[in-house]
Design an enzyme around this catalytic site. Structure first.
Site, PDB file in Angstrom:
ATOM      1  N   ASP A  49       5.600 -11.234  -6.316  1.00 40.98           N
ATOM      2  CA  ASP A  49       4.776 -11.121  -5.111  1.00 40.98           C
ATOM      3  C   ASP A  49       3.898 -12.356  -4.969  1.00 40.98           C
ATOM      4  O   ASP A  49       2.957 -12.556  -5.735  1.00 40.98           O
ATOM      5  CB  ASP A  49       3.877  -9.877  -5.211  1.00 40.98           C
ATOM      6  CG  ASP A  49       3.014  -9.699  -3.969  1.00 40.98           C
ATOM      7  OD1 ASP A  49       3.487  -9.054  -3.027  1.00 40.98           O
ATOM      8  OD2 ASP A  49       1.884 -10.235  -3.937  1.00 40.98           O
ATOM      9  N   TYR A 108      -1.501 -18.437  -1.356  1.00 38.39           N
ATOM     10  CA  TYR A 108      -1.681 -18.627  -2.806  1.00 38.39           C
ATOM     11  C   TYR A 108      -1.377 -20.075  -3.220  1.00 38.39           C
ATOM     12  O   TYR A 108      -1.740 -20.495  -4.315  1.00 38.39           O
ATOM     13  CB  TYR A 108      -0.796 -17.671  -3.630  1.00 38.39           C
ATOM     14  CG  TYR A 108      -1.043 -16.192  -3.420  1.00 38.39           C
ATOM     15  CD1 TYR A 108      -2.141 -15.722  -2.708  1.00 38.39           C
ATOM     16  CD2 TYR A 108      -0.169 -15.233  -3.944  1.00 38.39           C
ATOM     17  CE1 TYR A 108      -2.356 -14.363  -2.509  1.00 38.39           C
ATOM     18  CE2 TYR A 108      -0.379 -13.872  -3.759  1.00 38.39           C
ATOM     19  CZ  TYR A 108      -1.463 -13.446  -3.030  1.00 38.39           C
ATOM     20  OH  TYR A 108      -1.663 -12.090  -2.844  1.00 38.39           O
ATOM     21  N   LYS A 112       3.913 -13.719   2.125  1.00 39.54           N
ATOM     22  CA  LYS A 112       3.057 -13.147   3.179  1.00 39.54           C
ATOM     23  C   LYS A 112       2.625 -14.207   4.176  1.00 39.54           C
ATOM     24  O   LYS A 112       2.382 -15.359   3.804  1.00 39.54           O
ATOM     25  CB  LYS A 112       1.807 -12.498   2.552  1.00 39.54           C
ATOM     26  CG  LYS A 112       2.098 -11.591   1.374  1.00 39.54           C
ATOM     27  CD  LYS A 112       0.870 -10.871   0.853  1.00 39.54           C
ATOM     28  CE  LYS A 112       1.149 -10.228  -0.503  1.00 39.54           C
ATOM     29  NZ  LYS A 112       0.953 -11.123  -1.652  1.00 39.54           N
ATOM     30  N   HIS A 165      -0.321 -10.562   5.990  1.00 39.64           N
ATOM     31  CA  HIS A 165      -1.236 -10.481   4.837  1.00 39.64           C
ATOM     32  C   HIS A 165      -2.483  -9.639   5.140  1.00 39.64           C
ATOM     33  O   HIS A 165      -2.895  -8.826   4.317  1.00 39.64           O
ATOM     34  CB  HIS A 165      -1.629 -11.906   4.427  1.00 39.64           C
ATOM     35  CG  HIS A 165      -2.029 -12.038   3.001  1.00 39.64           C
ATOM     36  ND1 HIS A 165      -1.773 -13.159   2.255  1.00 39.64           N
ATOM     37  CD2 HIS A 165      -2.687 -11.191   2.171  1.00 39.64           C
ATOM     38  CE1 HIS A 165      -2.242 -12.992   1.030  1.00 39.64           C
ATOM     39  NE2 HIS A 165      -2.811 -11.805   0.955  1.00 39.64           N
TER      40      HIS A 165
HETATM   41  P1  NDP Z   1      -4.625  -7.182 -11.365  1.00 39.65           P
HETATM   42  O1  NDP Z   1      -5.207  -5.834 -11.180  1.00 39.65           O
HETATM   43  O2  NDP Z   1      -3.161  -7.322 -11.467  1.00 39.65           O
HETATM   44  O3  NDP Z   1      -5.331  -7.824 -12.644  1.00 39.65           O
HETATM   45  C1  NDP Z   1      -5.068  -9.134 -13.065  1.00 39.65           C
HETATM   46  C2  NDP Z   1      -6.044  -9.464 -14.187  1.00 39.65           C
HETATM   47  O4  NDP Z   1      -5.835  -8.601 -15.291  1.00 39.65           O
HETATM   48  C3  NDP Z   1      -5.880 -10.873 -14.695  1.00 39.65           C
HETATM   49  O5  NDP Z   1      -7.183 -11.330 -15.049  1.00 39.65           O
HETATM   50  C4  NDP Z   1      -5.015 -10.715 -15.932  1.00 39.65           C
HETATM   51  O6  NDP Z   1      -5.305 -11.742 -16.867  1.00 39.65           O
HETATM   52  C5  NDP Z   1      -5.458  -9.363 -16.444  1.00 39.65           C
HETATM   53  N1  NDP Z   1      -4.395  -8.620 -17.103  1.00 39.65           N
HETATM   54  C6  NDP Z   1      -3.113  -8.489 -16.706  1.00 39.65           C
HETATM   55  N2  NDP Z   1      -2.413  -7.721 -17.565  1.00 39.65           N
HETATM   56  C7  NDP Z   1      -3.274  -7.349 -18.534  1.00 39.65           C
HETATM   57  C8  NDP Z   1      -3.141  -6.570 -19.708  1.00 39.65           C
HETATM   58  N3  NDP Z   1      -1.976  -6.025 -20.041  1.00 39.65           N
HETATM   59  N4  NDP Z   1      -4.240  -6.388 -20.487  1.00 39.65           N
HETATM   60  C9  NDP Z   1      -5.426  -6.937 -20.149  1.00 39.65           C
HETATM   61  N5  NDP Z   1      -5.609  -7.696 -19.052  1.00 39.65           N
HETATM   62  C10 NDP Z   1      -4.545  -7.901 -18.250  1.00 39.65           C
HETATM   63  O7  NDP Z   1      -5.238  -8.095 -10.207  1.00 39.65           O
HETATM   64  P2  NDP Z   1      -4.738  -9.032  -9.014  1.00 39.65           P
HETATM   65  O8  NDP Z   1      -5.910  -9.112  -8.109  1.00 39.65           O
HETATM   66  O9  NDP Z   1      -4.136 -10.279  -9.467  1.00 39.65           O
HETATM   67  O10 NDP Z   1      -3.624  -8.164  -8.258  1.00 39.65           O
HETATM   68  C11 NDP Z   1      -2.250  -8.208  -8.580  1.00 39.65           C
HETATM   69  C12 NDP Z   1      -1.456  -8.861  -7.486  1.00 39.65           C
HETATM   70  O11 NDP Z   1      -1.642  -8.169  -6.246  1.00 39.65           O
HETATM   71  C13 NDP Z   1      -1.885 -10.289  -7.145  1.00 39.65           C
HETATM   72  O12 NDP Z   1      -1.508 -11.228  -8.124  1.00 39.65           O
HETATM   73  C14 NDP Z   1      -1.221 -10.473  -5.804  1.00 39.65           C
HETATM   74  O13 NDP Z   1       0.162 -10.713  -5.966  1.00 39.65           O
HETATM   75  C15 NDP Z   1      -1.476  -9.109  -5.174  1.00 39.65           C
HETATM   76  N6  NDP Z   1      -2.712  -9.107  -4.347  1.00 39.65           N
HETATM   77  C16 NDP Z   1      -2.546  -8.953  -2.994  1.00 39.65           C
HETATM   78  C17 NDP Z   1      -3.639  -8.951  -2.152  1.00 39.65           C
HETATM   79  C18 NDP Z   1      -3.423  -8.768  -0.701  1.00 39.65           C
HETATM   80  O14 NDP Z   1      -4.377  -8.971   0.073  1.00 39.65           O
HETATM   81  N7  NDP Z   1      -2.245  -8.392  -0.258  1.00 39.65           N
HETATM   82  C19 NDP Z   1      -5.016  -9.123  -2.655  1.00 39.65           C
HETATM   83  C20 NDP Z   1      -5.083  -9.238  -4.098  1.00 39.65           C
HETATM   84  C21 NDP Z   1      -3.968  -9.209  -4.897  1.00 39.65           C
HETATM   85  P3  NDP Z   1      -4.290 -12.931 -17.325  1.00 39.65           P
HETATM   86  O15 NDP Z   1      -3.545 -13.415 -16.138  1.00 39.65           O
HETATM   87  O16 NDP Z   1      -5.247 -13.946 -17.867  1.00 39.65           O
HETATM   88  O17 NDP Z   1      -3.411 -12.353 -18.394  1.00 39.65           O
END
Ligand code: NDP
Length: 275
Positions: free
Chosen positions: A46, A51, A76, A109
């Site tokens: 995604d 981005y 998006k 988006h």
């Molecule tokens: P998430 O809820 O997926 O959390 C991501 C965070 O959690 C990062 O800091 C990551 O750290 C950490 N993390 C991931 N896996 C683990 C684990 N197993 N244990 C501990 N920590 C973990 O947040 P996002 O906001 O990134 O949301 C996910 C996706 O949703 C986005 O990447 C995007 O693709 C989408 N999105 C869409 C939006 C929209 O408006 N349509 C808005 C926001 C997000 P690290 O990377 O350092 O491991």
């Protein structure tokens, strides 16, 4: 390798119920994260034009040498490209950066209610589905009223609405509306950007199952019929986040997580956000 269930969309296509999110992954790091994910069994990624990492994502997809038909790529349309013609150009720019002939899912988006051009954008998406540049089309951050308006004005029901959703922000009313209209709910920030992982209820359940808090939260989404796109650039977390098919939460576990009081959004209010 993990066997991720296929989620059937209202247009007859299917998408993997777990994918990799890449918001805030720099373009130069996206290729490695995508490659790592595909090696772990992910087939869905995604991204979004805003981005700034579609090129890196495309490089990762090519490097992994997985057949195109087995991949599911979402991107998006950004908020300043809602005009009918501009949306089509934005799609071509995304395809060029990704190095793809089509995307599997193209989303508006944000609705950008203030500029009120999402109906034009949606009509452009419908044309892109017809000409094959998008296999499926959907929206993100749409409210019930905005979804209803899209359906009433165009007769085309989005396949997906991707919205903020995590324990403590469960979007129950919106999910019920989606279910009524056959719209799949895709959870963004499924781990609450890490904040859900500290919750004592989740930590307790994780301890009892011998799983991590993230795996418990992801199971809660999956058992609730939601599509998830956890983001990570950490190889062991990327692998762990898809390794969630060898255990099940009990009805009591689900009820306990459902019982976490509703908190605030982490992201913007869709009715107000202009981008
Ligand atoms: P998430 O809820 O997926 O959390 C991501 C965070 O959690 C990062 O800091 C990551 O750290 C950490 N993390 C991931 N896996 C683990 C684990 N197993 N244990 C501990 N920590 C973990 O947040 P996002 O906001 O990134 O949301 C996910 C996706 O949703 C986005 O990447 C995007 O693709 C989408 N999105 C869409 C939006 C929209 O408006 N349509 C808005 C926001 C997000 P690290 O990377 O350092 O491991």
């Amino acid at each position: 390798m993990a066997q991720v269930p296929a989620f059937k969309l209202n247009d007859g296509n299917s998408m993997p119920q777990v994918g990799l999110g890449v918001w805030q992954v720099p373009n130069g790091e996206a290729s490695a994260a995508v490659k790592e994910a595909l090696a772990a069994g992910y087939r869905s990624v995604d991204t979004a034009a805003i981005y700034g990492n579609e090129e890196g994502v495309g490089a990762g997809l090519r490097a992994a040498r997985v057949a195109r038909k087995d991949l599911f790529v979402t991107t998006k349309l950004w908020n300043d490209r809602h005009g009918y013609d501009d949306a089509q150009k934005a799609m071509d720019e995304s395809l060029r950066k990704l190095g793809l002939a089509y995307v599997d899912l193209y989303l508006i988006h944000w609705p950008v209610a203030g500029s009120d051009r999402y109906l034009d954008a949606w009509r452009a998406m419908v044309a892109m589905k017809e000409d094959g540049r998008a296999r499926s089309i959907g929206v993100s951050n749409f409210t019930q009223a905005q979804l209803q308006r899209l359906i009433d004005e165009t007769g085309v029901v989005p396949a997906v609405n991707q919205v903020e959703l995590h324990p403590g922000f469960a979007q129950r009313e919106l999910r019920a509306f989606h279910a009524e209209h056959g719209i799949a709910t895709e959870s963004w920030s499924p781990l609450g950007q890490g904040s859900s992982l500290q919750h004592p209820v989740i930590a307790g359940i994780a301890g009892r199952h011998g799983k991590t808090a993230a795996q418990v939260v992801l199971r809660w989404h999956l058992q609730n019929g939601l599509i998830v796109i956890p983001k990570s650039v950490t190889p062991e977390r990327i692998r762990a986040n898809i390794d969630v098919f060898d255990f099940e939460l009990s009805a009591e576990d689900i009820a306990a997580i459902d019982g976490i009081p509703e908190g605030k959004r982490l992201g913007p209010d869709p009715d107000a956000f202009k981008g």
